[in-house]
Design a protein around this motif. Sequence first.
Motif, short mmCIF file in Angstrom:
data_model
loop_
_atom_site.label_atom_id
_atom_site.label_comp_id
_atom_site.label_asym_id
_atom_site.label_seq_id
_atom_site.Cartn_x
_atom_site.Cartn_y
_atom_site.Cartn_z
N ALA A 1 4.54 15.54 -31.95
CA ALA A 1 4.61 15.84 -30.52
C ALA A 1 3.67 17.00 -30.24
O ALA A 1 3.87 18.11 -30.73
N TRP A 2 2.61 16.74 -29.48
CA TRP A 2 1.67 17.80 -29.13
C TRP A 2 2.16 18.49 -27.86
O TRP A 2 2.81 17.87 -27.01
N PRO A 3 1.85 19.78 -27.70
CA PRO A 3 2.43 20.57 -26.61
C PRO A 3 1.71 20.41 -25.27
O PRO A 3 1.43 21.39 -24.59
N TRP A 4 1.40 19.17 -24.92
CA TRP A 4 0.80 18.88 -23.63
C TRP A 4 1.12 17.42 -23.28
O TRP A 4 1.39 16.61 -24.17
N PRO A 5 1.10 17.06 -22.03
CA PRO A 5 1.38 15.66 -21.66
C PRO A 5 0.19 14.76 -21.94
O PRO A 5 -0.95 15.23 -22.07
N ALA A 6 0.43 13.48 -22.05
CA ALA A 6 -0.65 12.52 -22.26
C ALA A 6 -1.63 12.59 -21.09
O ALA A 6 -1.26 12.69 -19.94
N GLY A 7 -2.93 12.53 -21.46
CA GLY A 7 -3.96 12.54 -20.44
C GLY A 7 -4.25 13.90 -19.85
O GLY A 7 -4.82 14.01 -18.76
N ALA A 8 -3.90 14.97 -20.55
CA ALA A 8 -4.08 16.33 -20.02
C ALA A 8 -5.55 16.74 -20.10
O ALA A 8 -6.33 16.25 -20.91
N ALA A 9 -5.90 17.67 -19.23
CA ALA A 9 -7.21 18.33 -19.26
C ALA A 9 -6.99 19.81 -19.02
O ALA A 9 -6.03 20.21 -18.36
N THR A 10 -7.91 20.63 -19.54
CA THR A 10 -7.81 22.07 -19.32
C THR A 10 -9.19 22.68 -19.38
O THR A 10 -10.18 22.00 -19.67
N GLY A 11 -9.27 23.98 -19.10
CA GLY A 11 -10.52 24.71 -19.21
C GLY A 11 -10.52 25.53 -20.49
O GLY A 11 -9.48 25.76 -21.11
N ILE A 12 -11.70 26.00 -20.88
CA ILE A 12 -11.80 26.83 -22.07
C ILE A 12 -11.34 28.26 -21.78
O ILE A 12 -10.70 28.90 -22.60
N GLY A 13 -11.66 28.77 -20.58
CA GLY A 13 -11.20 30.12 -20.24
C GLY A 13 -11.99 30.76 -19.13
O GLY A 13 -11.47 31.05 -18.06
N SER A 14 -13.28 31.01 -19.37
CA SER A 14 -14.05 31.81 -18.43
C SER A 14 -14.53 31.01 -17.22
O SER A 14 -14.85 29.82 -17.32
N LEU A 15 -14.57 31.70 -16.08
CA LEU A 15 -15.08 31.16 -14.82
C LEU A 15 -16.01 32.20 -14.20
O LEU A 15 -15.97 33.38 -14.55
N PRO A 16 -16.85 31.78 -13.25
CA PRO A 16 -17.74 32.74 -12.59
C PRO A 16 -17.00 33.56 -11.53
O PRO A 16 -15.88 33.23 -11.14
N GLY A 17 -17.64 34.63 -11.08
CA GLY A 17 -17.10 35.40 -9.97
C GLY A 17 -16.19 36.53 -10.41
O GLY A 17 -15.99 36.78 -11.61
N THR A 18 -15.62 37.19 -9.40
CA THR A 18 -14.78 38.37 -9.65
C THR A 18 -13.43 38.29 -8.95
O THR A 18 -12.64 39.22 -9.05
N ASP A 19 -13.14 37.20 -8.26
CA ASP A 19 -11.91 37.06 -7.47
C ASP A 19 -10.87 36.28 -8.28
O ASP A 19 -10.91 35.06 -8.35
N ILE A 20 -9.93 36.99 -8.89
CA ILE A 20 -8.96 36.32 -9.75
C ILE A 20 -8.02 35.42 -8.95
O ILE A 20 -7.59 34.38 -9.44
N ALA A 21 -7.69 35.80 -7.72
CA ALA A 21 -6.80 34.96 -6.91
C ALA A 21 -7.44 33.60 -6.65
O ALA A 21 -6.78 32.55 -6.79
N GLU A 22 -8.72 33.58 -6.30
CA GLU A 22 -9.41 32.33 -6.04
C GLU A 22 -9.58 31.52 -7.33
O GLU A 22 -9.39 30.31 -7.34
N ALA A 23 -9.92 32.20 -8.43
CA ALA A 23 -10.08 31.51 -9.70
C ALA A 23 -8.77 30.85 -10.13
O ALA A 23 -8.76 29.71 -10.60
N GLN A 24 -7.65 31.53 -9.92
CA GLN A 24 -6.37 30.96 -10.30
C GLN A 24 -6.01 29.76 -9.42
O GLN A 24 -5.45 28.78 -9.90
N ARG A 25 -6.37 29.84 -8.13
CA ARG A 25 -6.13 28.70 -7.24
C ARG A 25 -6.92 27.48 -7.69
O ARG A 25 -6.41 26.35 -7.68
N VAL A 26 -8.17 27.70 -8.09
CA VAL A 26 -9.01 26.59 -8.56
C VAL A 26 -8.39 25.94 -9.80
O VAL A 26 -8.27 24.71 -9.89
N VAL A 27 -7.98 26.76 -10.75
CA VAL A 27 -7.43 26.23 -12.00
C VAL A 27 -6.14 25.46 -11.75
O VAL A 27 -5.95 24.34 -12.25
#
Length: 334
Positions: free
Chosen positions: A5-31
Amino acid sequence: MTDLAWPWPAGAATGIGSLPGTDIAEAQRVVLGELPALPHLPELPARGPGADLIGRTGGLLVELPVELYAARWRIALRPGRDLRRARDLMERDLDQLTVQAEEYAGPVKVQAAGPLTLAAGLERPLGGRMLRDPGAVRDLTGSLAEGLRGHVADLRRRLPHAQVLLQLDEPSLPAVLAGRVPTESGLGVYRSVEESTARDLLRTVVEAVGVPVVVHCCAADVPLELIRSAGAVAVALDLDLVTKLDPLGEAIDAGLGLLAGAAPALPTPGGPAPTSARVADRVRQLWDRLGFPRTRLARQVVVTPACGLAGATPEHVRAVLAACRDAGRRLAEE
């Protein structure tokens, strides 16, 4: 292979970590908007020192304060403003995640530098990288393990319905093992670390945190068996850098999950935006070449960008994350 049992649902996608910009609120909304099955805590290195991989992880160390000296991070004699800045940035990021994902009830991923990459990037108080001193590397690993255990516990308190995954970023791991990390003068290299020692250091962190651990390495010659035997649940790779299929096939057959970096981290000049069909094909073709049944693909594999997205435009970030998300869904529907 036995059923896992892997700790994610079937068909999951994610990011590696870093994003551009300096606005954490906007970055979190995008993710949270683009990666609803496996969101992650964004990293915004454009904010400067303390938001970079080494400084951000250094802020999590226990009883080993860090500071900037000549634009490099080193162990400090006492806590100072550089450490406060790194910790303040992390606290701000966690506060924003708490606000936006308080009721979130699925898996969520956070990232930090692994012990070998941290030892290769962090300097001793009197000069030379921590990697130079095996005893210092062991102390650093213990401090990192304790700090990450507290970091994970804090996140669990903030998101009581979520299941936390930890990603250890180890881009320097192959160079550490091969003795390719340069000294400060650039005229020499540090002695290589034995695989058994590196495995024990990784295992120290994996066993301390008490949650599933993914090891990310965006380099060639990733030591897959070392990562699997250290207790990691998955490895995150750039598919363009996979040249030897047999080690990857053996690791997957032994149960190692794969975060498959199948979408370009940077746009191709004049080229089309990534599409979910193209990204899904990249993953599917690799899986078929490895010879595994398609029925396992969507459970054992998470679709990701090839690497971090800090150098991309906001438009490319949204296109890549959406392509990864929809590629995962395509694979799950087959």
